[in-house]
Design an enzyme around this catalytic site. Structure first.
Site, PDB file in Angstrom:
ATOM      1  CD1 TRP A  59     -93.397  -8.106   1.032  1.00  0.00           C
ATOM      2  CD2 TRP A  59     -93.486 -10.331   1.063  1.00  0.00           C
ATOM      3  NE1 TRP A  59     -92.111  -8.557   1.190  1.00  0.00           N
ATOM      4  CE2 TRP A  59     -92.127  -9.917   1.215  1.00  0.00           C
ATOM      5  CE3 TRP A  59     -93.778 -11.691   1.062  1.00  0.00           C
ATOM      6  CZ2 TRP A  59     -91.084 -10.827   1.355  1.00  0.00           C
ATOM      7  CZ3 TRP A  59     -92.731 -12.586   1.201  1.00  0.00           C
ATOM      8  CH2 TRP A  59     -91.409 -12.167   1.349  1.00  0.00           C
ATOM      9  CD  GLU A  70     -87.901  -6.754  -3.208  1.00  0.00           C
ATOM     10  OE1 GLU A  70     -86.977  -6.049  -2.754  1.00  0.00           O
ATOM     11  OE2 GLU A  70     -89.098  -6.500  -3.010  1.00  0.00           O
TER      12      GLU A  70
END
Length: 795
Positions: free
Chosen positions: A351, A490
């Site tokens: 991303w 994450e």
């Protein structure tokens, strides 16, 4: 150092791979790390050359299972050139492994795109050899590179042998934690010479993707030099002898052409490389052309900030332009998260374009369009991926490579524990929202209605459809929920003790999904009727589906706890971490997840984030936009809520990503200005100081570098692109109070913005374009082409 040079003035073997990354030269088509030409890959050096979009897939047996990975391929090394004195059996190569480095300096000339190096060697007999080199990877012609080597014997005279090569025996081995995996991507290695014998060539193919790669080299040598063809398996080798006299120099030029099977308008990569190497200009002309090409790039990407911060920003911009130049606009390539500078993340596309295109849109919109077209070419794969899990729309992969399938690794190695662990990061479905965001922001900056109504609309529609179909109605909450995902953080892959990975109602995911659906509805309602009819026919979109989209976009669940926005549902119920204890024990705890796993624990149990997650919302959206989004969902958003949320996560974030300092600095510049510079400085120093502990040597962090540029361009100015104009809401940051830049907005080339304490100067270049509306918090005015205005600012 000067404002246009990045310099190293001593030989530090432990820092060499870091320097090789930062001294990479590239042109958007291919790039080569700043390694010594006389050195092979080892624990100190890692020469690597990478071409945008050249991937190969291999299967490795790891931890009892077969694991398939696709990698950006390390191409044949065009650099090799080494020297030894000719003295019977006592010949010694002048390399760091066999001779002593007495003196070393290296200068990266940012204005010209050349790398200069000066190394003095002393062999075991005390003979001194000075090696001076200049290299370039041509920005004028994307297939060319060149190396000039000047040799000077300083306290002796004699004959030396020079060995120059094109080396196809390389592997992908630049990341230590990947070395248990197969890295042999090249096969069918062949060598030879052009018809006239003046050009040496090497060809090979990737083992699985079957991409042919060809390199050809032309050598310019002192008159009368005899050349020996000494090819070995997988290496095109040329040897020649030179007489060195004390204090006199001999010069060898090596000019190289590189082509692949992906290139257009060629019949054969080898023939194209040989012909191009044969007819390429001489070295001095290549340098002149390089300077001119970079002068044009710097004009279009003007960014002037004083002092050390300005030099770092210029280095960052240099690396962005080497990875994503106007040449990239001709390729089918995405944004490699680690640039074309190394093999970390296997060269995959994440991303990170979210941080890169915000800058490129306002300087090189043709490059942004190409990068979005890369995503559009893979839209069909994204639709198929959604269908495979029983949903509709487009589910883009977290990691992309050659063809659009999910490339996220199945296992990852924790270097602290030595264990291979399951990897669930493919659940970061928010990559689709990042692509949609880039579609919208590209259109706002460029005004490219054709792309927006065609490829852009198709991607936006299918991404929005995926979010709507992902939403599950919860009758107890009377809201829709998005379940089983991961957020930007994450660290957290699952709830403690859960049998399945995934988290529910990640706030960032749900808010950006709301924004995507809303913007998709706006676009559909504003499309020309014939185009809307085409989309409806092609996708099956109808009024009933439109009504459901509206409902979902107003009823997604956003979790809260303790008066703040929850990172995900249940975040506030996790345990608090002993931050002081872990810092005292380990010092650097950026990779807290690895530390806890090595202890037999898991970060899933704690309120601990790797990087900005909820706070990413403040990076993407202004406070007024966030207030509108929350209001659409039936929630209240105000400065007090946002301030508490910022403080809450600031205390619970380890900053294990180079993107974290960037986002926190951006957000704090408007929430808690006194602390913003600490994080801005971390973002600036992230790669040059290798703050993540050895990662920069594996490739630079392109998103973080581009993000620092946009921090000045958009963060400090509050710049927003709007139909017909620009909105500005400057925020004073004392450490970055002086800056100027120019940008390209909807056909206006070179809109100039300059800031000083208390003032903002805006100038629109003369043209036949429309006037630009400039909107500030307390004022609004028009600037016609050729006009300028100074605005007084409140501190």
């Amino acid at each position: 150092m000067t404002s246009w040079t990045w310099e190293y003035d001593e030989w530090v073997p432990a820092d060499e791979q870091l320097r090789e990354s930062l001294c990479t030269l590239g042109n958007g088509y291919f790039a080569t790390r700043g390694a010594f030409p006389e050195c092979d890959a080892d624990d100190i050096h890692y020469p690597g050359t990478y071409a945008a979009g050249v991937f190969n897939r291999l299967t490795s047996h790891v931890s009892g299972r077969d694991v398939e990975n696709e990698d950006m391929v390390n191409l044949p090394n065009w650099l090799p050139l080494r020297v030894r004195r000719v003295d019977g059996e006592n010949s010694t190569w002048f390399t760091p492994g066999t001779a002593r480095v007495v003196e070393h300096s290296q200068t990266l000339r940012l204005d010209a795109g050349v790398l200069e190096r000066r190394t003095r060697y002393e062999d075991p007999d005390g003979r001194l050899l000075l090696v001076r080199q200049t290299r370039l990877v041509s920005m004028e012609n994307p297939h060319l590179a060149a190396l000039r080597t000047e040799l000077t014997a300083e306290n002796w005279e004699g004959e030396v042998e020079v060995e120059a090569a094109l080396d196809g025996t390389v592997t992908n081995s630049g990341v230590a934690r990947y070395r248990d995996l197969d890295g042999r991507h090249l096969t069918a290695l062949r060598t030879g010479a052009g018809n006239s014998g003046d050009v040496a060539w090497l060809t090979c193919s990737t083992t699985n993707s079957d991409i042919e790669i060809a390199l050809a080299a032309r050598y310019a040598l002192p008159p009368g030099t005899q050349v020996e063809h000494a090819d070995t398996e997988g290496r095109s080798v040329r040897r020649f002898r030179l007489d060195l006299r004390s204090g006199h120099s001999q010069v060898v030029d090596k000019i190289v052409a590189l082509y692949t099977g992906h290139d257009r308008a060629i019949a054969d990569p080898r023939d194209a490389a040989v012909e191009h190497a044969r007819t390429a200009p001489a070295f001095d002309q290549l340098v002149a052309d390089q300077r001119a090409a970079w002068r044009d790039l710097w004009r279009r990407a003007e960014l002037d900030v004083p002092n050390k911060a300005g030099l770092i920003l210029r280095l960052h911009l240099f690396q962005v332009l080497q990875t994503l130049s106007p040449h990239t606009a001709e390729l089918d390539a995405g944004v490699p998260a680690r640039g074309l500078h190394g093999e970390a993340y296997r060269g995959h596309i994440f991303w990170d374009e979210l941080f890169v295109l915000r800058y490129l849109n306002l300087h090189f919109p043709e490059v942004s369009r190409a990068l979005l077209t890369y995503r559009h070419r893979r839209l069909e794969h994204a639709v198929a991926a959604a269908e495979a899990i029983g949903l509709a729309g487009a589910m883009y992969p977290w990691q992309s490579g050659s063809d659009g399938r999910e490339e996220t690794q199945q296992l990852h190695l924790n270097p602290r524990s030595g264990r291979w662990l399951e990897d669930h990061s493919h659940l970061q479905r928010h990559v689709g929202s990042a692509i949609a965001y880039n579609v919208i922001k590209y259109y706002e900056a460029s005004g490219d209605a054709h792309f927006h109504h065609t490829k852009g609309a198709e991607m936006l529609l299918q991404i929005a459809r995926f979010w709507v179909r992902s939403a599950t109605w919860d009758p107890e909450l009377s809201r829709y929920r998005i379940l089983g995902v991961m957020g930007p953080d994450e660290y957290h892959e699952a709830y403690p003790g859960a049998e399945r990975p995934g988290l529910d109602d990640n706030a960032y995911t749900n808010i950006t999904a709301t924004w995507v659906i809303t913007r998709a509805l706006e676009l559909l309602r504003n499309l020309p009727a014939p185009r809307r009819a085409e989309l409806a026919l092609h996708t099956g979109f109808d009024a009933e589906e439109e009504e459901h989209w509206e409902e979902v976009s107003r009823n997604l669940h956003i979790p809260f706890h303790s008066g703040v926005i929850s990172q995900f549902d249940g975040y506030g119920e996790l345990q608090e971490l002993d931050w002081d204890g872990y810092r005292a024990k380990y010092g650097d705890i950026r990779r807290l997840d690895r530390i806890l796993e090595a202890e037999g624990d898991t970060v899933d149990r704690y309120q601990a984030s790797k990087q900005a997650d909820v706070l990413m919302l403040g990076y993407l959206f202004s406070p007024s936009e966030l207030a509108e989004l929350f209001a659409r969902l039936g929630y209240t958003f105000d400065d007090a809520l946002w301030g508490r949320t910022v403080e809450y996560y600031l205390r619970r974030t380890s900053h294990g990503s180079t993107l974290s300092g960037l986002v926190h600095g951006w957000v704090l510049a408007r929430v808690r200005r006194t602390d913003a510079w600490t994080f801005v400085l971390e973002a600036l120093r992230g790669d040059i100081a290798d703050l993540q502990g050895g990662t920069t040597g594996e490739g630079i962090h392109l998103g973080a570098m581009a993000g620092t540029l946009d921090l000045v361009q958009s963060g400090l100015t509050g710049l927003e692109t709007r139909p017909g104009g620009l909105a500005l809401d400057p925020v004073p940051l004392p450490e970055l109070s002086h800056y100027r830049f120019s940008l390209r907005y909807q056909g206006h080339w070179g809109v100039h913005i300059q800031a000083s304490p208390g003032t903002l100067d805006i100038a629109v270049p003369a043209s036949d374009r429309f006037p630009i509306t400039i909107t500030l918090p307390q004022d609004s005015f028009e600037l016609a082409p050729g006009e300028s205005r100074r605005v007084l600012l409140d501190d």
